[in-house]
Design an enzyme around this catalytic site. Sequence first.
Site, PDB file in Angstrom:
ATOM      1  N   TYR A 174       0.854  -1.204   0.000  1.00 41.62           N
ATOM      2  CA  TYR A 174       0.000   0.000   0.000  1.00 41.62           C
ATOM      3  C   TYR A 174       0.882   1.244   0.000  1.00 41.62           C
ATOM      4  CZ  TYR A 174      -3.751  -3.245   1.376  1.00 41.62           C
ATOM      5  OH  TYR A 174      -4.649  -4.290   1.432  1.00 41.62           O
ATOM      6  N   ASP A 181      -5.437   2.691  11.349  1.00 44.14           N
ATOM      7  CA  ASP A 181      -5.105   1.418  12.003  1.00 44.14           C
ATOM      8  C   ASP A 181      -3.609   1.343  12.335  1.00 44.14           C
ATOM      9  OD1 ASP A 181      -7.097   1.461   9.941  1.00 44.14           O
ATOM     10  OD2 ASP A 181      -7.313  -0.708   9.995  1.00 44.14           O
ATOM     11  N   ARG A 251     -14.119   1.754  13.725  1.00 44.74           N
ATOM     12  CA  ARG A 251     -12.966   0.998  14.228  1.00 44.74           C
ATOM     13  C   ARG A 251     -11.652   1.700  13.897  1.00 44.74           C
ATOM     14  NH1 ARG A 251     -13.826  -4.511  13.798  1.00 44.74           N
ATOM     15  NH2 ARG A 251     -12.521  -5.087  12.043  1.00 44.74           N
ATOM     16  N   GLY A 254     -11.224   4.181  16.319  1.00 44.34           N
ATOM     17  CA  GLY A 254     -10.915   3.504  17.576  1.00 44.34           C
ATOM     18  C   GLY A 254      -9.441   3.149  17.683  1.00 44.34           C
TER      19      GLY A 254
END
Length: 411
Positions: A174, A181, A251, A254
């Site tokens: 990537y 994340d 998420r 998060g």
Amino acid sequence: MINRKTKAFKAVTLFISFTFLSCKTTAQEPAKSNTEQAQITISKDSKWSEKMALTIMKRHPESYMIDDSKEPKWDYVHGLVLYAIQELNKKNPDPRYLTYIKSYVDNFVQNDGTIKTYELEKYNIDMVVAGRLLFNVYADSKEEKYLKAMQLLRKQIEEQPRTQSGGFWHKKIYPNQMWLDGLYMGEPFYAQYTVTFENGKSLDDVAKQFELIQLHATDPKTGLLYHAWDESKQMPWANKETGNSPNFWSRALGWYVMALVDALDYFPKDHPKQKEIVGYLNNVAASLAKFQDEKSGLWYQVTDKGAEKGNYLEASGSSMFAYAFAKGVNKGYLPAKYKKLANKAFDGLTKQLIKTDADGGITLTQACQVAGLGGNPYRDGSYEYYINERKKDNDPKATGPFILAALELNR
């Protein structure tokens, strides 16, 4: 059916007495089972953190089996859950917890410090986070192999490809992309390592990762951060002006707030970047508070889209926010009102999303199993994409933060 007298499969026999046959054994040689595992009883009077940890240990007798893994794999979900159990052990010591954690580490760390199944050359930042387990294991045992394994992960950070502005790529496959994340996967380990072994020399670089994602991925209107930022703006999912992905995923947010509160553990109060990171936490917490569902106390899968068709109250993001808010208050980073919001979220989790099983174990429902961007098959980051990704009960990305939230809230 497995014969109860077959010693080689002693750990597996406990499944027979339960309705949930959640994973199968592997032909690979497992770490030695903790024989006490089979006798785990879960008291209805236990705290939520203990109930969840013991449920996980009962359903997955070998720690590598977390997430229904059929064979040992060095992975971020195991790192997350076992880190939560490690924190639980600090507050409520139990030798079973330490045995469970160490059996995972010892499945992988070889005498020369290499880590089975880990591939440095993929430069996947997800693979760094399980290294957080090694600090305690090394401190307790003083065995050189654990230090060497940490040094190997530190080498990955040193060599991790970066955007032109200095942000870690999420993975080698990537290019030019920072994902929220990745801040959780890399920065707490990096911060702990540089403070423990390098006199904190790289804390500015840790802070830089937060600075870049905060600068580029924050939406000026909502204050929320987009799931990912492509500095090159070349990815089909990337906004051609900003490079950001199209939506806010709870998420991902998060992971980001957990990264902030966990990395801050290693920033001295007088470090020039400490206040800056605390500021990021306050900004994102204030933005997230606006999107907390009034009735349930939880957050939706797509954070800002409320009750739009197909959206749902999601367990992992809600657990992560509850943890970060509670820890933020406990550490003095956030105002006291966020503890109330964390408790409200935790009430929503326990009253709406938790089921108690016949054996006293607990199941946390409504957890998104996985979501990402790009790749093959291609993930476009659309609203439809996020709401249609599959869900999984007791997904480790929810159970680990649930334990951590329960600990911070003393619930």
